[in-house]
Design a protein around this motif. Structure first.
Motif, PDB file in Angstrom:
ATOM      1  N   HIS A 131       0.841  -1.207   0.000  1.00 25.26           N
ATOM      2  CA  HIS A 131       0.000   0.000   0.000  1.00 25.26           C
ATOM      3  C   HIS A 131       0.875   1.255   0.000  1.00 25.26           C
ATOM      4  N   ASP A 132       1.935   1.256   0.798  1.00 28.30           N
ATOM      5  CA  ASP A 132       2.819   2.419   0.832  1.00 28.30           C
ATOM      6  C   ASP A 132       3.489   2.630  -0.522  1.00 28.30           C
ATOM      7  N   ALA A 133       3.928   1.559  -1.161  1.00 30.29           N
ATOM      8  CA  ALA A 133       4.580   1.671  -2.471  1.00 30.29           C
ATOM      9  C   ALA A 133       3.619   2.216  -3.522  1.00 30.29           C
ATOM     10  N   GLU A 134       2.347   1.826  -3.444  1.00 29.66           N
ATOM     11  CA  GLU A 134       1.364   2.254  -4.429  1.00 29.66           C
ATOM     12  C   GLU A 134       0.766   3.629  -4.151  1.00 29.66           C
ATOM     13  N   HIS A 135       0.570   3.970  -2.870  1.00 35.54           N
ATOM     14  CA  HIS A 135      -0.195   5.169  -2.527  1.00 35.54           C
ATOM     15  C   HIS A 135       0.572   6.209  -1.718  1.00 35.54           C
ATOM     16  N   GLY A 136       1.722   5.856  -1.168  1.00 32.65           N
ATOM     17  CA  GLY A 136       2.503   6.799  -0.381  1.00 32.65           C
ATOM     18  C   GLY A 136       2.085   6.878   1.081  1.00 32.65           C
ATOM     19  N   PHE A 137       1.202   5.989   1.488  1.00 33.41           N
ATOM     20  CA  PHE A 137       0.839   5.904   2.904  1.00 33.41           C
ATOM     21  C   PHE A 137       0.364   4.499   3.214  1.00 33.41           C
ATOM     22  N   CYS A 138       0.347   4.173   4.510  1.00 35.42           N
ATOM     23  CA  CYS A 138      -0.041   2.837   4.965  1.00 35.42           C
ATOM     24  C   CYS A 138      -0.222   2.896   6.480  1.00 35.42           C
ATOM     25  N   LEU A 139      -0.300   1.745   7.099  1.00 41.75           N
ATOM     26  CA  LEU A 139      -0.187   1.674   8.556  1.00 41.75           C
ATOM     27  C   LEU A 139       1.299   1.508   8.856  1.00 41.75           C
ATOM     28  N   TRP A 140       1.909   2.559   9.387  1.00 44.39           N
ATOM     29  CA  TRP A 140       3.342   2.550   9.674  1.00 44.39           C
ATOM     30  C   TRP A 140       3.603   2.015  11.074  1.00 44.39           C
ATOM     31  N   THR A 141       4.752   1.410  11.229  1.00 49.26           N
ATOM     32  CA  THR A 141       5.214   0.995  12.544  1.00 49.26           C
ATOM     33  C   THR A 141       5.644   2.234  13.313  1.00 49.26           C
ATOM     34  N   MET A 142       5.202   2.333  14.563  1.00 54.98           N
ATOM     35  CA  MET A 142       5.593   3.423  15.456  1.00 54.98           C
ATOM     36  C   MET A 142       6.781   2.970  16.295  1.00 54.98           C
ATOM     37  N   LEU A 143       7.807   3.811  16.330  1.00 57.46           N
ATOM     38  CA  LEU A 143       9.007   3.535  17.124  1.00 57.46           C
ATOM     39  C   LEU A 143       9.202   4.653  18.140  1.00 57.46           C
ATOM     40  N   ASP A 144       9.653   4.297  19.336  1.00 58.71           N
ATOM     41  CA  ASP A 144       9.912   5.321  20.350  1.00 58.71           C
ATOM     42  C   ASP A 144      11.347   5.854  20.195  1.00 58.71           C
ATOM     43  N   ARG A 145      11.764   6.649  21.142  1.00 59.69           N
ATOM     44  CA  ARG A 145      13.087   7.292  21.101  1.00 59.69           C
ATOM     45  C   ARG A 145      14.222   6.260  20.972  1.00 59.69           C
ATOM     46  N   GLU A 146      14.028   5.084  21.567  1.00 57.65           N
ATOM     47  CA  GLU A 146      15.049   4.037  21.521  1.00 57.65           C
ATOM     48  C   GLU A 146      14.845   3.076  20.343  1.00 57.65           C
ATOM     49  N   ASP A 147      13.976   3.449  19.402  1.00 57.88           N
ATOM     50  CA  ASP A 147      13.665   2.622  18.227  1.00 57.88           C
ATOM     51  C   ASP A 147      13.002   1.290  18.585  1.00 57.88           C
ATOM     52  N   ARG A 148      12.280   1.269  19.699  1.00 55.85           N
ATOM     53  CA  ARG A 148      11.487   0.088  20.046  1.00 55.85           C
ATOM     54  C   ARG A 148      10.122   0.211  19.390  1.00 55.85           C
ATOM     55  N   VAL A 149       9.594  -0.903  18.875  1.00 57.34           N
ATOM     56  CA  VAL A 149       8.259  -0.924  18.285  1.00 57.34           C
ATOM     57  C   VAL A 149       7.241  -0.768  19.413  1.00 57.34           C
ATOM     58  N   ILE A 150       6.372   0.259  19.264  1.00 55.83           N
ATOM     59  CA  ILE A 150       5.362   0.502  20.301  1.00 55.83           C
ATOM     60  C   ILE A 150       3.936   0.419  19.760  1.00 55.83           C
ATOM     61  N   GLY A 151       3.783   0.235  18.446  1.00 58.54           N
ATOM     62  CA  GLY A 151       2.449   0.142  17.866  1.00 58.54           C
ATOM     63  C   GLY A 151       2.471   0.493  16.397  1.00 58.54           C
ATOM     64  N   PHE A 152       1.301   0.893  15.895  1.00 59.18           N
ATOM     65  CA  PHE A 152       1.224   1.380  14.521  1.00 59.18           C
ATOM     66  C   PHE A 152       0.244   2.542  14.437  1.00 59.18           C
ATOM     67  N   THR A 153       0.417   3.321  13.388  1.00 59.66           N
ATOM     68  CA  THR A 153      -0.519   4.379  13.022  1.00 59.66           C
ATOM     69  C   THR A 153      -0.461   4.521  11.519  1.00 59.66           C
ATOM     70  N   GLY A 154      -1.472   5.105  10.961  1.00 56.54           N
ATOM     71  CA  GLY A 154      -1.432   5.324   9.527  1.00 56.54           C
ATOM     72  C   GLY A 154      -2.803   5.478   8.938  1.00 56.54           C
ATOM     73  N   ALA A 155      -2.887   5.208   7.646  1.00 56.28           N
ATOM     74  CA  ALA A 155      -4.135   5.417   6.918  1.00 56.28           C
ATOM     75  C   ALA A 155      -4.264   4.378   5.817  1.00 56.28           C
ATOM     76  N   GLN A 156      -5.514   4.047   5.536  1.00 53.29           N
ATOM     77  CA  GLN A 156      -5.841   3.161   4.428  1.00 53.29           C
ATOM     78  C   GLN A 156      -7.315   3.305   4.113  1.00 53.29           C
ATOM     79  N   PRO A 157      -7.741   2.812   2.953  1.00 51.11           N
ATOM     80  CA  PRO A 157      -9.166   2.910   2.625  1.00 51.11           C
ATOM     81  C   PRO A 157     -10.007   2.140   3.640  1.00 51.11           C
ATOM     82  N   TRP A 158     -11.165   2.694   3.991  1.00 50.65           N
ATOM     83  CA  TRP A 158     -12.087   2.018   4.900  1.00 50.65           C
ATOM     84  C   TRP A 158     -12.471   0.684   4.253  1.00 50.65           C
ATOM     85  N   PRO A 159     -12.256  -0.448   4.945  1.00 52.64           N
ATOM     86  CA  PRO A 159     -12.403  -1.758   4.296  1.00 52.64           C
ATOM     87  C   PRO A 159     -13.796  -2.379   4.342  1.00 52.64           C
ATOM     88  N   GLN A 160     -14.724  -1.817   5.069  1.00 50.41           N
ATOM     89  CA  GLN A 160     -16.035  -2.441   5.263  1.00 50.41           C
ATOM     90  C   GLN A 160     -17.042  -2.000   4.208  1.00 50.41           C
TER      91      GLN A 160
END
Length: 168
Positions: A54-83
């Motif tokens: 999705h990121d390659a095609e549209h320039g956005f996706c659900l990105w991995t969120m990293l904290d100051r120490e580069d630890r994975v803490i979650g995700f955020t992002g955007a995509q088409p509503w799937p329902q």
């Protein structure tokens, strides 16, 4: 009193992030509004692969969120509503954060970064679909300047879902 927002970095999800997402989201509190329990690892492997495409095609996706120490803490992002119900055809922003990181401003900071990125990708506005009982996510939508636009009853389980909208 306003506190400083935390340092957050976003990246396109890697293969390894599937394992990290599975670990971070394996908490009933985190999954309360997402089915109550974490998905199997294979679901996160498929999701991270789909987000890379999705990121390659549209320039956005659900990105991995990293904290100051580069630890994975979650995700955020955007995509088409799937329902097939709700804001069909619109771009939804969203976030999910590991329990230990709640209440520190990570979701708001990362969602603000998401808004900047989707706007730069030419998206004219976004929605956020939130379970009406999810006060934390509702608060994030309000901090982003989003406004309640519609209320839906979700098909299964039958719950109130709120659609918040922001256009620029």
């Amino acid at each position: 009193m306003n506190r400083a927002l935390p340092v957050v970095r976003l990246r396109v999800p890697t293969d390894e992030d599937a394992v990290a997402w599975h670990r971070v989201f394996d908490d009933p509190d985190v999954m309360e509004f997402h089915g109550g329990r974490s998905a199997e690892l294979s679901a996160y492997e498929e999701l991270t692969a789909r987000q890379r495409r999705h990121d390659a095609e549209h320039g956005f996706c659900l990105w991995t969120m990293l904290d100051r120490e580069d630890r994975v803490i979650g995700f955020t992002g955007a995509q088409p509503w799937p329902q097939q119900w709700g804001p069909k055809g619109e771009i939804e922003i969203g976030w999910r954060l590991g329990r230990e990181h709640w209440g520190q401003g990570y979701a708001t900071t990362a969602a603000q970064m998401t808004l900047e990125r989707v706007r730069a990708a030419g998206v004219p506005g976004v929605v956020a679909m939130v379970d009406a009982r999810n006060a934390r996510s509702i608060a994030v939508t309000e901090r982003l300047g989003m406004r309640l636009a519609e209320v839906f009853t979700t098909p299964e389980p039958k719950r109130e879902g709120r659609c918040y909208r922001l256009a620029w």
